[in-house]
Design an enzyme around this catalytic site. Structure first.
Site: not given
Ligand code: NAD
Length: 485
Positions: A172, A247-248, A281, A378
């Site tokens: 997704k 991975e957050l 991230c 963040e």
């Molecule tokens: P997000 O959490 O807003 O969304 C991530 C994904 O989750 C999207 O595809 C979204 O549609 C989906 N989603 C949203 N709500 C959901 C739910 N209730 N259930 C299931 N899926 C759901 O993140 P973002 O804004 O797309 O990305 C940025 C974040 O990602 C930052 O916090 C960043 O640090 C983190 N990130 C972490 C890593 C890592 O490897 N640790 C790498 C890249 C980005």
């Protein structure tokens, strides 16, 4: 506008409705993307299950390895198109996205090497009447939920080991950058994979992700995204007792000691936060700098930050493109405004710098303590805070005083300090005299609120395998049925 369909089994599904993917540099929509229904998600999980229990599950490790390598070749052939799709979706530099996409075949090559070497072990059961062994088996259907900042790279962290292990996947992509992953799905047919091994579901609605991770047909969830969504995803996965890799986010410290090569350290601070406009991230968003060299390092970073070339992300001289979408830009501005109200010194940047659109300048903030809002949250943008420290103990205390624990950088020439610091820092990755390097063989992941589980390396493969213990009675003897053993 190009219409971008989902891949479910052997089928391309354009979606009953669509949503627009926006180009953050040019402004406006550039692709029309399928919006999944709950039924599409059901079908995608069913297709993944059918492939797992059918043709994919019947392949040997060597045959899976061959297909992984062919996929790598297809990626090479499609790399320019895929990288451009990422840049048009998320506004990050084409040379950054191109570099990422061109590195992907090495991931599939690396994990192809494991596919035919997934071996169990024979165990001494302590019983002459039993032969015991442990086999390692694929967990089944994996749900991969992705963010927008590096779609194909972060997908590959999950997909390459999952396929090597023998799993099937439903991915997704983010609503902000769905196109590259949806196009990538088309390569599987060309590479010769049976249908259903890799499926995609997309949507502007965040419900699509939720339907997927809540789906009882999903055996394992692998999520990359924000802390808040990660908690919701873990709860949804737990509702049907599926394990989840998370991975957050991060708020990583990049720590400069006075004995470091200060030019290299300043360059590392720039790389840590202004590469990808801070939308990464692992951003080294907190500079912790020894008081003796604080002014000098801050001056160096300020000078370089001020000269960063902003503009068209496809331009070869551009160093920072726009922010991915308006909500993200507002969030960044909000944090910088909060810092101003808290009495910060904005050394460089602080707004769009007259560029308009979705641009935000490289921003350097001093004058706030480590417990201020901008040093704790963040921001996911090009905003660096710099905080001085007096000695090594204080540096460790400040670095670890964060609810995140994704990564850290240390700049020093003292090898004993390197060993002390790398032990003391509560993070998943430490770079020494470098920042922001990655490789398929090095495990990647966080501690504390940065998540759990590891991607890449042999650890990443282990996430997609389950151990099965097998006991074989060797004598034909009958035992007391009321006694364990
Ligand atoms: P997000 O959490 O807003 O969304 C991530 C994904 O989750 C999207 O595809 C979204 O549609 C989906 N989603 C949203 N709500 C959901 C739910 N209730 N259930 C299931 N899926 C759901 O993140 P973002 O804004 O797309 O990305 C940025 C974040 O990602 C930052 O916090 C960043 O640090 C983190 N990130 C972490 C890593 C890592 O490897 N640790 C790498 C890249 C980005």
């Amino acid at each position: 506008m190009e219409a971008i369909a989902m891949t479910i089994g052997a089928e391309r599904r354009p979606g009953r409705t669509t949503f627009d993917s926006l180009d953050p540099y040019r402004g406006g929509p550039w692709a029309q993307v399928a919006e999944a229904t709950a039924r599409d998600v059901d079908d995608a999980v069913a297709a993944a299950r059918a492939a797992f229990e059918g043709p994919w599950g019947a392949l040997s490790g060597a045959e899976r390895a061959r297909l992984l390598r062919r996929l790598g070749q297809e990626i090479e052939a499609a790399a320019d198109e895929l990288a451009l799709a990422e840049t048009r979706d998320n506004g990050k530099l084409l040379r950054e996205m191109g570099g990422q996409v061109r590195s992907l075949p090495a991931w599939y090559e690396y994990y192809a090497g494991f596919a035919d070497k997934i071996e169990g072990r024979v165990v001494d059961t302590g019983r002459p009447d039993f032969f015991g062994y442990v086999s390692r088996e694929p967990v089944g259907v994996v749900a991969a939920v992705l963010p927008w900042n590096s779609p194909l790279l972060l997908l590959t962290f999950k997909l390459a080991p999952a396929l090597a292990a023998g799993c099937t996947v439903v991915a997704k992509p983010s609503e902000h950058a769905p196109v590259s992953i949806l196009k990538f799905a088309e390569l599987f047919e060309r590479a010769g994979f049976p249908p259903g091994v890799f499926n995609t579901v997309s949507g502007a609605s965040r419900e699509v992700g939720e339907w997927l991770v809540r789906h009882p047909g999903v055996d394992r969830v692998s999520f990359t995204g924000s802390e808040t969504t990660g908690a919701a995803v873990a709860a949804a996965a737990a509702s049907h007792l599926a394990p989840a890799t998370l991975e957050l986010g991060g708020k990583s410290a990049n720590i400069v000691f006075p004995d470091a090569d200060l030019e290299a350290a300043a360059n590392g601070l720039i790389a840590g936060i202004f590469a990808a406009a801070g939308q990464t991230c692992i951003a080294g968003s907190r500079a912790l700098i020894h008081a003796d060299v604080f002014d000098e390092v801050v001056d160096r970073v300020a000078e370089r930050a001020d000269s960063i070339v902003m503009g068209d992300p496809t331009g070869s001289a551009t160093e920072m493109g726009p922010i991915c979408f308006p909500g993200q830009l507002e969030k960044i501005q909000h944090y910088v405004d909060t810092a101003r109200k808290e009495g910060a010194v904005i050394r460089v940047g602080g707004g769009d710098g007259g560029h308009g659109g979705l641009f935000f300048q490289p921003t350097l903030i001093t004058g706030l303590p480590n417990d201020s809002v901008v040093c704790r949250e963040e921001i996911f943008g090009p905003v660096l805070t710099a905080v001085p420290f007096g000695d090594e103990d204080e540096a460790v205390r400040l670095a670890n005083d964060s609810r995140y624990g994704l990564a850290a950088g240390i700049w020093t020439a003292d090898v004993r300090r390197v060993f002390r610091m790398t032990r003391a820092l509560k993070v998943g990755t430490v770079w020494v005299n470098a920042y922001r390097t990655l490789n398929y063989a090095m495990p990647f992941g966080g501690v504390k609120n940065s998540g759990f589980g590891r991607e890449n390396g042999t650890e990443g493969l282990g996430e997609y395998l389950e151990e099965k213990a097998v006991w074989i009675e060797t004598t034909g003897r009958t035992r007391d049925p009321f006694v364990l053993g």
